[in-house]
Write a protein that holds these residues in place. Structure first.
Motif, short mmCIF file in Angstrom:
data_model
loop_
_atom_site.label_atom_id
_atom_site.label_comp_id
_atom_site.label_asym_id
_atom_site.label_seq_id
_atom_site.Cartn_x
_atom_site.Cartn_y
_atom_site.Cartn_z
N GLU A 68 40.56 74.05 24.19
CA GLU A 68 39.63 74.30 25.35
C GLU A 68 39.73 75.90 25.93
OE1 GLU A 68 38.61 71.56 27.95
OE2 GLU A 68 39.87 69.71 27.20
N ARG A 81 63.39 68.03 29.01
CA ARG A 81 63.43 66.91 29.45
C ARG A 81 64.63 66.33 28.81
NH1 ARG A 81 57.85 65.32 27.03
NH2 ARG A 81 57.18 67.27 27.50
N PRO A 96 36.58 62.43 25.72
CA PRO A 96 36.67 62.95 27.26
C PRO A 96 38.07 63.45 27.64
CG PRO A 96 36.56 60.72 26.69
CD PRO A 96 36.35 61.41 25.28
N SER A 97 38.21 63.59 28.95
CA SER A 97 39.41 63.98 29.22
C SER A 97 40.36 63.10 29.37
CB SER A 97 39.17 64.56 30.73
OG SER A 97 40.30 65.42 31.33
N GLY A 98 41.81 63.36 29.08
CA GLY A 98 42.88 62.67 28.80
C GLY A 98 43.05 61.65 27.67
N CYS A 99 42.02 62.20 26.65
CA CYS A 99 42.01 61.10 25.61
C CYS A 99 42.94 61.64 24.45
CB CYS A 99 40.73 61.06 24.90
SG CYS A 99 40.48 62.72 23.94
N GLY A 100 43.85 62.40 24.76
CA GLY A 100 45.00 62.68 23.80
C GLY A 100 44.91 64.10 22.96
N LYS A 101 43.81 64.82 23.17
CA LYS A 101 43.29 65.86 22.13
C LYS A 101 44.61 66.96 22.42
CE LYS A 101 39.82 67.08 24.68
NZ LYS A 101 39.61 66.08 25.89
N SER A 102 44.85 67.33 23.58
CA SER A 102 45.71 68.61 23.99
C SER A 102 46.92 68.09 23.00
CB SER A 102 46.08 68.75 25.16
OG SER A 102 44.90 69.23 25.65
N THR A 103 47.56 66.76 23.23
CA THR A 103 48.58 66.42 22.69
C THR A 103 48.78 66.22 21.11
OG1 THR A 103 48.89 64.71 24.50
CG2 THR A 103 50.24 64.38 22.66
N PHE A 136 54.46 58.85 25.57
CA PHE A 136 55.24 59.59 26.64
C PHE A 136 55.84 58.22 27.27
CE2 PHE A 136 52.16 62.72 26.20
CZ PHE A 136 52.80 63.88 25.81
N ALA A 169 49.92 58.12 24.14
CA ALA A 169 48.98 59.07 24.62
C ALA A 169 47.88 59.21 23.33
CB ALA A 169 49.69 60.41 24.66
N1 LIG Z 1 54.00 65.26 29.34
C1 LIG Z 1 53.50 64.21 29.48
N2 LIG Z 1 54.27 63.01 30.14
C2 LIG Z 1 53.65 61.81 30.30
N3 LIG Z 1 52.11 61.69 29.97
C3 LIG Z 1 51.58 62.56 29.42
C4 LIG Z 1 52.06 64.02 29.13
N4 LIG Z 1 51.38 64.77 28.69
C5 LIG Z 1 50.14 64.09 28.58
N5 LIG Z 1 50.12 62.85 29.08
C6 LIG Z 1 49.34 61.89 28.89
O1 LIG Z 1 48.57 61.69 27.61
C7 LIG Z 1 47.21 61.52 27.42
C8 LIG Z 1 46.80 62.42 26.72
O2 LIG Z 1 46.81 63.67 27.68
P1 LIG Z 1 46.19 65.06 26.91
O3 LIG Z 1 46.77 66.36 27.63
O4 LIG Z 1 46.43 65.00 25.28
O5 LIG Z 1 44.40 64.72 27.09
P2 LIG Z 1 43.45 65.74 26.66
O6 LIG Z 1 42.55 65.04 26.02
O7 LIG Z 1 43.80 67.17 26.25
O8 LIG Z 1 42.71 65.84 28.14
P3 LIG Z 1 41.99 67.17 28.85
O9 LIG Z 1 40.60 67.36 28.12
O10 LIG Z 1 41.88 66.91 30.09
O11 LIG Z 1 42.99 68.27 28.48
C9 LIG Z 1 46.93 61.43 29.01
O12 LIG Z 1 46.76 60.02 29.55
C10 LIG Z 1 48.11 62.00 29.87
O13 LIG Z 1 48.13 61.36 31.23
#
Ligand SMILES: Nc1ncnc2c1ncn2[C@@H]1O[C@H](COP(=O)(O)OP(=O)(O)OP(=O)(O)O)[C@@H](O)[C@H]1O
Ligand SMILES: [Mg+2]
Lengths: 283, 370
Positions: free
Chosen positions: B159, A106, B37-44, B13, B18
């Protein structure tokens, strides 16, 4: 009348092959024409009698003898080969690095960069060869085959980068990341994980780069007049067309020989290409 | 020493926040689960620890080293990705050996470590295969194997079980727990599945919309959820929530749901008196609502009447969907129950286990005991 599934399938295949026949004729006819003309004696080529689609008299090797021994054909062939190989190598190095950066990193404007690169490909060579003349002149490369090393990549790099961006973005990011976590540097990740997985894309763009460099006509014609520096395309053209005299037999024989490396390359790489396509994906 | 500390870490982001800034300590040898839950920022969050995502703010320490600007390869971590990310062009053996080869381990050592890991995971017979020739469960094992051969200070899992079927998932849960005992390293594990979190985690972090709600042991989080979100997220089926009011009659406190009143045990009175005549949300877990005929004698209960809508016999227990006034509830009762559809039943609530939440967001739990 009811057909079993197998019969239906067979029919479908038969029909699809039938549909391909017109295309086959369309594409293969020029090649066929080249082939028979190369072996026809001059008297027959210029004669208006008889059906032109077959050879009536005894096939001759005279044309081949002429181009191989009375012209610098072998020298041109070698020049073309050197240029095509080096250009392909330069193209692949630049395109791989460029496409990786655009598909993975990026940075400011990274999203529009790919489109921008592709747009440069759309600028036709006919528009560029006059300004390029100046550039080549400054580099002191007029009338040497080496000027082509600078010119051909302007054609091949944008397109190959574009193809590779497509292939690279289809590879899951997690694969690079797994390699990084496993301890790889950028170069190790590229050479040991990423590029082997992207092999089909690499082969497709290698084929493209080689074919374009092999077949480019305008640039050598415009910049190279010395016989021993010529490549196949302009060499054949300038030597075998004298004013309005076309040495058809020799022209076709030369074209036939010139097409051999491309055919061989495709024959070899196609197998890898297909093998790559059918390789297991990530999940 | 493989403690992991996150100090005031956050990630944006662009304009999207996030993960909001937070502090978190992961102790040595802990099995920490990031749950939400999905999208809560765990993976980040996990990817920031791995070094795959830059921090917007804050510091991350692994051991005692500040790793903010360290590339993943120097962090002494291994990660298992959600879709495994096995190298498709390498055999299982080479997939597992790759990290060791990059680190220039001697050949014999590599062979021995791969063999050891393959033994632990039961994949000795698959070493010559390519990933495409493996089933989902086998790939998952290889992905874990690739991580454990390296003997890293910290394992990161994103996961890893979500692509497996229910039975295999159950089996792998047990195996991962066992592995944690065997390896004795720190594990940080991301999941949205609360069963995985409860069964494997020694500490759970509950996240929602980029915010950490609660950090605690599985039982702490189950027994003392800090707010309605956590209460509802943990437990299956989820907690029943009823809008209610605390009322006082003859110096006794009741929680009044409109349809029925439940007597609050006197030992909770001192905590709830200040809430008298205020609206609250009553939370009752399904397992704390029993058929009144089969209540256990040791707990303080109060009962209410409801009409049974659905009876689901699960063997060890029976799940009832019931209606009382305007409230729908789920109860998990003793299998001897005589409950039948459309009939009225008397249900007993274990009043020691009820939760009272504020009606205003963030719906914090009202403290009802020391
Ligand atoms: N590269 C990115 N650019 C912009 N937004 C992002 C990026 N990666 C993640 N996000 C946003 O950050 C938030 C958290 O994402 P993350 O992947 O951490 O969720 P998660 O908890 O792992 O969800 P899941 O259970 O679906 O994997 C989400 O709202 C996602 O849309
Ligand atoms: Mg995720």
């Amino acid at each position: 009348m009811s057909l079993t599934l197998v019969q239906q399938k067979k029919r479908k295949i038969t029909y699809s092959y039938l549909g391909l026949v017109p295309f086959l004729v369309f594409f293969l006819f020029p090649l066929y024409w080249m082939l028979i003309t190369a072996f026809k004696p001059d008297s027959e080529i210029t004669s208006l009698k008889g059906i032109p689609f077959i050879i009536h008299s005894v096939p001759t090797l005279d044309h081949f003898k002429f181009i191989l021994f009375k012209t610098r054909f072998i020298q041109w062939f070698w020049n073309s080969f050197q240029i095509a190989i080096v250009v392909t190598i330069i193209t692949m190095i630049v395109s791989i690095l460029g496409a990786y950066a655009i598909s993975r990193l990026r940075f400011l404007g990274s999203r529009y960069f790919g489109v921008g690169i592709f747009c440069t490909y759309l600028v036709p060579p006919a528009l560029l060869f006059i300004p390029f003349y100046k550039v080549v002149g400054i580099l002191g490369l007029i009338n040497t085959k080496w000027c082509l090393l600078f010119l051909y990549p302007t054609l091949t790099v944008p397109f190959c980068t574009w193809i590779l961006i497509g292939y690279f973005t289809a590879i899951p990011r997690a694969l690079d990341e797994a390699a990084f976590v496993d301890g790889a540097t950028y170069i190790q990740m590229l050479t040991r994980v990423f590029l082997p997985v992207a092999a089909p894309g690499l082969i497709a763009s290698t084929l493209f780069a080689f074919t374009v460099s092999w077949a480019q006509f305008l640039y050598p014609l415009a910049y190279i007049y010395r016989d021993e520096e010529k490549v196949l395309t302009n060499g054949i053209y300038t030597t075998l067309i004298r004013g309005d005299v076309y040495h058809w037999g020799e022209l076709m024989g030369g074209a036939l020989l010139a097409s051999v490396p491309v055919v061989v390359l495709f024959a070899f790489l196609m197998d890898y290409y297909i093998a790559g396509l059918t390789r297991g994906t990530i999940k | 020493m493989s403690k992991v500390s996150l100090e005031n870490v956050c990630k944006n982001f662009g304009n999207v926040e996030a993960v909001s800034c937070f502090y978190l300590d992961v102790e040595d040898k802990e099995f920490l689960v990031l749950l939400g839950p999905s999208g809560c920022g765990k993976s980040t969050t996990l990817r920031m620890i791995a070094g795959l995502e830059e921090l917007t703010e804050g510091n991350i320490y692994i051991g005692d080293k500040l790793v903010n600007d360290m590339p993943p390869r120097d962090r002494d971590i291994a990660m298992v990705f959600q879709d495994y990310a096995l190298y498709p062009h390498m055999t299982v053996y080479h997939n597992m050996a790759f990290g060791l080869k990059l680190r220039k381990f001697p050949r014999t050592e590599i062979e021995q470590r791969v063999k050891e890991a393959a033994d632990i995971l039961g994949i000795q017979d698959l070493l010559e295969r390519k990933p495409r020739e493996l089933s989902g469960g086998q790939r998952q094992r290889v992905a874990v194997g690739r991580a454990i051969v390296r003997k890293p200070a910290v394992f990161l899992f994103d996961e890893p079980l979500s692509n497996l079927d229910a039975k295999l998932r159950g089996q792998m849960r047990a195996e991962l727990s066992k592995l944690h005992d065997q390896l004795k390293t720190t594990i940080i594990y991301v999941t949205h599945d609360q069963v995985e979190a409860m069964t494997m985690g020694t500490k759970i972090v509950i996240m929602n919309e980029g915010i950490i709600h609660q950090v605690g042991s599985p039982m702490e989080i189950y027994d003392y959820p800090v707010n309605k979100f956590v209460g509802g997220f943990i437990g299956s089926p989820g907690m029943n929530f009823l809008s209610a009011k605390i009322v006082s009659e003859k110096s006794r406190l009741y929680v009044d749901t409109g349809g029925f009143q439940l007597l609050i045990p006197s030992k909770k009175n001192s905590f709830l008196e200040s809430k008298t005549d205020q609206e609250v949300i009553l939370g009752i877990r399904p397992e704390h609502i029993q058929d009144a005929v089969f209540t256990d004698e040791t707990s303080i209960t109060d009962s209410f009447k409801a009409v049974v809508e659905v009876v689901e016999t699960l063997g060890a227990e029976v799940q009832l969907n019931v209606v009382s006034g305007e409230h729908d509830l789920i109860a998990r009762v003793d299998p001897r129950t005589k409950a039948a559809r459309h009939q009225e039943i008397e249900l007993a609530v274990n009043m020691e286990k009820i939760h009272i939440f504020e009606t205003e967001p963030p719906n914090e739990r009202v403290k009802t005991e020391e």
